[in-house]
Each structure stands twice: as C-alpha cells, then as structure tokens.
Design an enzyme around this catalytic site. Structure first.
Site, PDB file in Angstrom:
ATOM      1  N   TYR A 168      -6.103  -8.728  12.227  1.00 23.48           N
ATOM      2  CA  TYR A 168      -5.680  -7.335  12.413  1.00 23.48           C
ATOM      3  C   TYR A 168      -5.313  -6.704  11.057  1.00 23.48           C
ATOM      4  O   TYR A 168      -5.736  -5.592  10.743  1.00 23.48           O
ATOM      5  CB  TYR A 168      -4.493  -7.240  13.391  1.00 23.48           C
ATOM      6  CG  TYR A 168      -3.992  -5.807  13.479  1.00 23.48           C
ATOM      7  CD1 TYR A 168      -4.710  -4.849  14.190  1.00 23.48           C
ATOM      8  CD2 TYR A 168      -2.833  -5.409  12.798  1.00 23.48           C
ATOM      9  CE1 TYR A 168      -4.296  -3.520  14.224  1.00 23.48           C
ATOM     10  CE2 TYR A 168      -2.413  -4.083  12.833  1.00 23.48           C
ATOM     11  CZ  TYR A 168      -3.144  -3.150  13.540  1.00 23.48           C
ATOM     12  OH  TYR A 168      -2.739  -1.832  13.551  1.00 23.48           O
ATOM     13  N   ARG A 212       9.108  -4.918   8.455  1.00 21.99           N
ATOM     14  CA  ARG A 212      10.155  -3.905   8.325  1.00 21.99           C
ATOM     15  C   ARG A 212      10.212  -2.965   9.524  1.00 21.99           C
ATOM     16  O   ARG A 212      11.275  -2.505   9.923  1.00 21.99           O
ATOM     17  CB  ARG A 212       9.885  -3.115   7.043  1.00 21.99           C
ATOM     18  CG  ARG A 212      10.937  -2.096   6.685  1.00 21.99           C
ATOM     19  CD  ARG A 212      10.316  -1.014   5.842  1.00 21.99           C
ATOM     20  NE  ARG A 212       9.123  -0.507   6.509  1.00 21.99           N
ATOM     21  CZ  ARG A 212       8.180   0.202   5.924  1.00 21.99           C
ATOM     22  NH1 ARG A 212       8.263   0.474   4.654  1.00 21.99           N
ATOM     23  NH2 ARG A 212       7.140   0.633   6.598  1.00 21.99           N
ATOM     24  N   ARG A 225       4.529  -0.913  20.421  1.00 19.78           N
ATOM     25  CA  ARG A 225       3.406  -1.452  19.681  1.00 19.78           C
ATOM     26  C   ARG A 225       3.884  -2.784  19.135  1.00 19.78           C
ATOM     27  O   ARG A 225       4.987  -2.884  18.609  1.00 19.78           O
ATOM     28  CB  ARG A 225       3.021  -0.518  18.548  1.00 19.78           C
ATOM     29  CG  ARG A 225       3.100   0.924  18.991  1.00 19.78           C
ATOM     30  CD  ARG A 225       2.558   1.872  17.971  1.00 19.78           C
ATOM     31  NE  ARG A 225       1.164   1.570  17.728  1.00 19.78           N
ATOM     32  CZ  ARG A 225       0.637   1.458  16.518  1.00 19.78           C
ATOM     33  NH1 ARG A 225       1.386   1.579  15.460  1.00 19.78           N
ATOM     34  NH2 ARG A 225      -0.633   1.191  16.389  1.00 19.78           N
ATOM     35  N   PHE A 285      -1.446   2.079 -10.276  1.00 22.81           N
ATOM     36  CA  PHE A 285      -1.743   2.485  -8.906  1.00 22.81           C
ATOM     37  C   PHE A 285      -1.684   1.283  -7.953  1.00 22.81           C
ATOM     38  O   PHE A 285      -1.196   1.384  -6.828  1.00 22.81           O
ATOM     39  CB  PHE A 285      -3.136   3.138  -8.894  1.00 22.81           C
ATOM     40  CG  PHE A 285      -3.645   3.472  -7.534  1.00 22.81           C
ATOM     41  CD1 PHE A 285      -3.222   4.625  -6.898  1.00 22.81           C
ATOM     42  CD2 PHE A 285      -4.547   2.646  -6.888  1.00 22.81           C
ATOM     43  CE1 PHE A 285      -3.686   4.940  -5.632  1.00 22.81           C
ATOM     44  CE2 PHE A 285      -5.025   2.950  -5.628  1.00 22.81           C
ATOM     45  CZ  PHE A 285      -4.583   4.099  -4.994  1.00 22.81           C
TER      46      PHE A 285
HETATM   47  C1  D61 Z   1      -4.177  -1.446  -4.169  1.00 19.61           C
HETATM   48  C2  D61 Z   1      -3.465  -0.280  -3.992  1.00 19.61           C
HETATM   49  C3  D61 Z   1      -3.191   0.162  -2.739  1.00 19.61           C
HETATM   50  C4  D61 Z   1      -3.620  -0.557  -1.629  1.00 19.61           C
HETATM   51  C5  D61 Z   1      -4.342  -1.737  -1.820  1.00 19.61           C
HETATM   52  C6  D61 Z   1      -4.619  -2.173  -3.112  1.00 19.61           C
HETATM   53  C7  D61 Z   1      -4.783  -2.455  -0.728  1.00 19.61           C
HETATM   54  C8  D61 Z   1      -4.518  -2.002   0.513  1.00 19.61           C
HETATM   55  C9  D61 Z   1      -3.812  -0.854   0.727  1.00 19.61           C
HETATM   56  C10 D61 Z   1      -3.364  -0.123  -0.359  1.00 19.61           C
HETATM   57  C11 D61 Z   1      -3.550  -0.389   2.102  1.00 19.61           C
HETATM   58  C12 D61 Z   1      -2.191  -0.775   2.515  1.00 19.61           C
HETATM   59  C13 D61 Z   1      -1.771  -0.205   3.798  1.00 19.61           C
HETATM   60  C14 D61 Z   1      -0.300  -0.514   3.968  1.00 19.61           C
HETATM   61  C15 D61 Z   1       0.381   0.554   4.705  1.00 19.61           C
HETATM   62  N1  D61 Z   1      -0.020   0.498   6.066  1.00 19.61           N
HETATM   63  C16 D61 Z   1      -0.397   1.576   6.750  1.00 19.61           C
HETATM   64  O1  D61 Z   1      -0.418   2.666   6.268  1.00 19.61           O
HETATM   65  C17 D61 Z   1      -0.809   1.278   8.182  1.00 19.61           C
HETATM   66  O2  D61 Z   1      -2.004   1.891   8.505  1.00 19.61           O
HETATM   67  C18 D61 Z   1      -3.130   1.161   8.067  1.00 19.61           C
HETATM   68  C19 D61 Z   1      -4.398   1.952   8.331  1.00 19.61           C
HETATM   69  C20 D61 Z   1      -4.496   3.186   7.478  1.00 19.61           C
HETATM   70  C21 D61 Z   1      -4.540   2.864   6.013  1.00 19.61           C
HETATM   71  C22 D61 Z   1      -4.431   4.122   5.247  1.00 19.61           C
HETATM   72  C23 D61 Z   1      -4.334   3.889   3.766  1.00 19.61           C
HETATM   73  C24 D61 Z   1      -3.169   3.440   3.205  1.00 19.61           C
HETATM   74  C25 D61 Z   1      -3.053   3.265   1.852  1.00 19.61           C
HETATM   75  C26 D61 Z   1      -4.135   3.565   1.024  1.00 19.61           C
HETATM   76  C27 D61 Z   1      -5.321   4.049   1.598  1.00 19.61           C
HETATM   77  C28 D61 Z   1      -5.415   4.202   2.956  1.00 19.61           C
HETATM   78  C29 D61 Z   1      -6.379   4.404   0.756  1.00 19.61           C
HETATM   79  C30 D61 Z   1      -6.286   4.274  -0.587  1.00 19.61           C
HETATM   80  C31 D61 Z   1      -5.116   3.762  -1.145  1.00 19.61           C
HETATM   81  C32 D61 Z   1      -4.063   3.408  -0.341  1.00 19.61           C
HETATM   82  C33 D61 Z   1       0.332   1.655   9.098  1.00 19.61           C
HETATM   83  O3  D61 Z   1       0.624   2.990   9.002  1.00 19.61           O
HETATM   84  C34 D61 Z   1       1.724   3.390   9.781  1.00 19.61           C
HETATM   85  C35 D61 Z   1       2.910   3.628   8.937  1.00 19.61           C
HETATM   86  O4  D61 Z   1       3.122   2.915   7.957  1.00 19.61           O
HETATM   87  O5  D61 Z   1       3.621   4.561   9.252  1.00 19.61           O
HETATM   88  C36 D61 Z   1       0.024   1.251  10.509  1.00 19.61           C
HETATM   89  O6  D61 Z   1      -0.346   2.062  11.344  1.00 19.61           O
HETATM   90  O7  D61 Z   1       0.215   0.060  10.744  1.00 19.61           O
HETATM   91 MG    MG Z   2      -1.911   2.133  12.637  1.00 19.23          MG
END
Ligand code: D61
Ligand code: MG
Length: 438
Positions: A168, A212, A225, A285
């Site tokens: 997931y 968290r 969820r 970044f």
């Molecule tokens: C380097 C820098 C940034 C990085 C990376 C490597 C590798 C992965 C990520 C960022 C993504 C990390 C996501 C962690 C936060 N989680 C969420 O936001 C959850 O949603 C996941 C699906 C949508 C992802 C959207 C996203 C997030 C960060 C990004 C990106 C896209 C594109 C570019 C850079 C960063 C989480 O959201 C709900 C909430 O936190 O409120 C969920 O629904 O579980």
């Molecule tokens: Mg989500």
C-alpha cells in the site's frame, strides 16, 4: 499551545520562523502570470506552504513538472481520502484518473476546503500538464495510473500483513519516489536512482504519516480508515480501535513502538539515496522531508499522546530543519541526533527493544562512518541519556547538545495538539510539503 506561547518558550525559533516567513512571502510573489499556472502555484501555496518553498528553488522546467506531479496526485488522493464517496463510484475514477489529466473538461467534485477548489478547478491543472515536455507527461501519467490502480485495490482490501502494508505504501508514496527520480533524471540534473531506493524514500515518509495519524484516521467520518497492518496490531489488541482506549495504553504504546521500529528499516536506503544526489536544490527538496520524518518518529516513539491527539514537530523546529539542511553532513547529523533521542526513549521491557536499538545503532554507524559527524559544529551528543519510561516521566529524557551548550529536553522537540475526533484533516503534518505555515 498558541503561537505566541510556543515562541516565548523557544526563543531560538524566532529567527528561523522569521526567515521562513520571508522566504514564503518571496515565493508567493513569484507566481506566474498565466492564469492556469497562477492557479497551480497558488494552490500549491495553499495546500502546502513548505512544499511551495522548497520547490521554488528548483529550476523552472523541473519546478513546473514537480508542481503538476504534486497537484495531480493530490487530486487523486483527495478522491481516495473522501470517505463519503461510495466504493462503486470511487473505484472507476481512481482507475481512469491517468486519462482524465489529458481532458481539460473533466472534473469531479469532492474533498473539502482547498482540496475542493483543486477538484472543482482541475481544468487548470490539466491545461498546465499538457504544456509540460513529453518526458515529464509520460512519467506523471505512468505513476498516476499505477497509483490509482493500487489505491483502488486497497479500497476493496484491508491491510493485513506487513507485505500488504509495504505494498500500500508503495502505491501511495513509493511511486512518488520513483516518479520524482524519473523527473530528476529527465531534467538532466541527476542519474536515475535505483527503484528500490526511490521506493524507500516514499515508504519512510508514508509510514511516518500513518503512524502519526492513527487517531485522525480511526476517527474519520463517515468511515474509519485503517492502515496499521493487522499482523502488527493483532499482537497487542483484538481490534485496531482498541488502541485508543485509555485502559489499553501499555499495549497501545508497545504496538506504536513496533510500528516505529518497522519504519526505521528504511533509514539506510534513505541515506544512500540522498548521498547520491548532486544538485543542491534537488538535494534539499529531498532531504528536508526525510529529516522531518525521523524527527516525527522520534517524537511519536513511546508516546501515548499519539492515541489522544496529533503529535507533531514544533513549527520553529521545522523552520530550523528547513534552514539547516544544506549538505549530506547536515543529514547525517540530524539522523544521528534523532536516532540518539529515539534510543534514549527505548524501554528495555518493550517487546521490540532489542530490534529497535539494533536498527538505530546501525543507522548511527552509517552516520559515523560517513566521517561527516566530526565536521559539523552543532548536535554533538555529550552523554548517553538514561532510560526513563516516557509514560511515567516524559520530562526527563534528554539529549545534550554540547556544542551550543544547551540542553534540549525531548519534550521540547514538539507539540501536542488535542484534536476534535472525526474531523478528517488534510493538514497532517509530516507530509513534507504540506505543513509549516509560519
Ligand atoms: C523525495 C522528496 C519527496 C518525496 C519523495 C522523495 C518520495 C515520496 C514522496 C515525497 C511522497 C510522500 C508522501 C507522504 C505524504 N503522504 C501523503 O500525502 C498521503 O497521500 C499519498 C498519495 C498522494 C501523494 C501526493 C504527493 C505527496 C508528496 C509529493 C508529491 C505527491 C509529488 C511530488 C513531491 C512530493 C496521505 O495524504 C493524506 C495526508 O497526509 O493528509 C494519505 O492519504 O495517506
Ligand atoms: Mg490517501
């Protein structure tokens, strides 16, 4: 605690907070003139000021691609996260989302607040997407398709095993890591990172979020969820929601510590990924969210407040991380220090104590072997903290930062905010790019 109270308690935060506010103001001024790009960047500022800030340093071409990548996935996630959409409506949207981004007329109304605006005005995002170079478009489409399919799979299935949990997290965050590595490579600034390392970058962030956000996710209305894997929580309670009841505090904290220990596995890959980056802006970044993650894990470990409200790092500390993360030496230093803080919180009677300590020591060994720890001035640990169980006395664990001659109590690292149960928030903290509004 209010902002003023927090600042009075931590005057060292004032300068980094002011600097952050100035940087944010500067970033906001740089919004492009074209209406669809203006929408995308102002949306980015609204949903995630800190993300908008770090992204601002990237060169224009890569910055535009990363901005759209973020907004497309944030929109997809808004669909996934809206628990009021019936499954039979949601699943087909998730599966077809990668096609909708090519369609300027498509939109689907869901989510709340800024996320609702993003969904209602999605045509701006598709318009901007269609202006990106083909290489960027393909990478974004490919990741959106895979993430949508993965999310759909887990709408219909629960997270049972640890393998499911990793799967997931791969869909919702590991894939972001893979996509970003592709975008960095397409920009000509970086070599293509191995998929397994890119995946770990996402897993470390996502697992921290899931840990968290336990209470917020379990209290989600109209439907809970649940992302904590049964394979872990079933060792401690019969139902996941039982962790939030006071009479189960001991078991709950043991389960939490098990979850944190699981997340620590990814530290090594994270350090390796970061150590191979070349471009300073890309490095920052990527590095800042990872440091925030280990900081958050250190705050959550052995902390029963995770089951009572939201545990997050202080804004001022976040501002410090943003300003103090420039080189790999800063990353090793921060990982070393937060590992030290974590170690000081490990209670020998915890069922996973040995495993937790060995993972932390392995990470510290990597930090030491980098040779970078000696080069920095701050964050030198003077003496190993004594063990005092957090449930009994949260005030007494401490890390001493000899170089600046100050003692930081573990409790000073963060803040605890009581939350109204049931209000799903889209403002969770560690999402690297969504917190820190000074
Ligand atoms: C380097 C820098 C940034 C990085 C990376 C490597 C590798 C992965 C990520 C960022 C993504 C990390 C996501 C962690 C936060 N989680 C969420 O936001 C959850 O949603 C996941 C699906 C949508 C992802 C959207 C996203 C997030 C960060 C990004 C990106 C896209 C594109 C570019 C850079 C960063 C989480 O959201 C709900 C909430 O936190 O409120 C969920 O629904 O579980
Ligand atoms: Mg989500």
């Amino acid at each position: 605690m209010g902002t003023l109270g927090a600042i009075l308690k931590h005057p060292v935060d004032i300068y980094p907070l002011l600097k952050l506010r100035m940087a944010a103001k500067h970033a906001e001024k740089q919004i492009p003139p074209e209406p669809h790009w203006a929408f995308c960047y102002s949306m980015l500022h609204r949903v995630s000021r800190s993300f908008a800030l770090v992204i601002q340093q990237l060169g224009t071409e890569l910055r535009n691609a990363v901005c759209i990548f973020y907004l497309v996935l944030r929109a997809l996630d808004t669909v996934e996260d809206d628990t009021s959409i019936p499954t039979d409506v949601k699943v087909p949207i998730l599966l077809a989302f990668h096609r909708h981004i090519y369609d300027r007329d498509w939109h689907f109304s869901c989510g709340t607040k800024d996320y609702k605006v993003l969904m209602d005005q999605f045509h701006n995002v598709s318009t901007a997407f269609l202006e990106l170079g083909e290489g960027y478009q393909e990478a974004i489409e490919d990741i959106t398709k895979k993430m949508g399919a993965g999310m759909a799979k887990f709408i219909l299935k629960e997270v049972e095993s640890i393998d499911d949990y990793d799967e997931y997290c791969h869909y919702v965050a590991g894939l972001v890591g893979l996509g970003l590595s592709k975008l960095f490579h397409a920009s000509g600034l970086e070599d293509l990172a191995p998929d397994s390392l890119s995946n770990s970058m996402g897993l470390f962030l996502q697992k921290t979020n899931i840990i968290r956000d336990y209470l917020e996710d379990i209290n989600e209305i109209p439907k809970s969820r649940m992302f904590w894997p049964r394979e872990i929580w079933s060792k401690y309670v019969n139902k996941l929601e039982d962790l939030k009841y006071e009479e189960n505090s001991v078991k709950a904290v043991q389960c939490l510590n098990d979850m944190v220990t699981n997340a620590l596995i990814h530290m090594d890959d994270t350090l390796k990924y970061l150590s191979e980056l070349r471009d300073p802006a890309i490095f920052r970044f990527c590095a800042i969210p990872q440091i925030m993650a280990i900081g958050t894990l250190a705050m959550c470990y052995n902390n029963v407040d995770v089951f009572r409200g939201v545990v997050k790092m202080r804004r001022g500390l976040t501002a410090q991380v943003i300003h103090q993360t420039k080189t790999m030496a800063d990353v090793y230093g921060a990982f070393f220090d937060f590992s030290c803080m974590l170690k000081s919180k490990v209670d020998n009677s915890d069922p996973n104590a040995v495993k937790t300590l060995s993972r932390l020591e392995a990470a510290q060994k990597s930090c030491r072997e980098s040779g970078a720890l000696n080069k920095r001035k701050s964050y030198i640990i003077r003496n190993e903290p004594r063990y005092i169980p957090v449930l009994k006395n949260p005030q007494r664990e401490r890390i001493e930062r000899a170089a600046i001659g100050r003692t930081l109590k573990a409790s000073q690292y963060g803040q605890h905010t009581a939350r109204t149960p049931g209000i799903g928030s889209k403002n969770k903290m560690i999402n690297p790019h969504r917190n820190v509004a000074p």
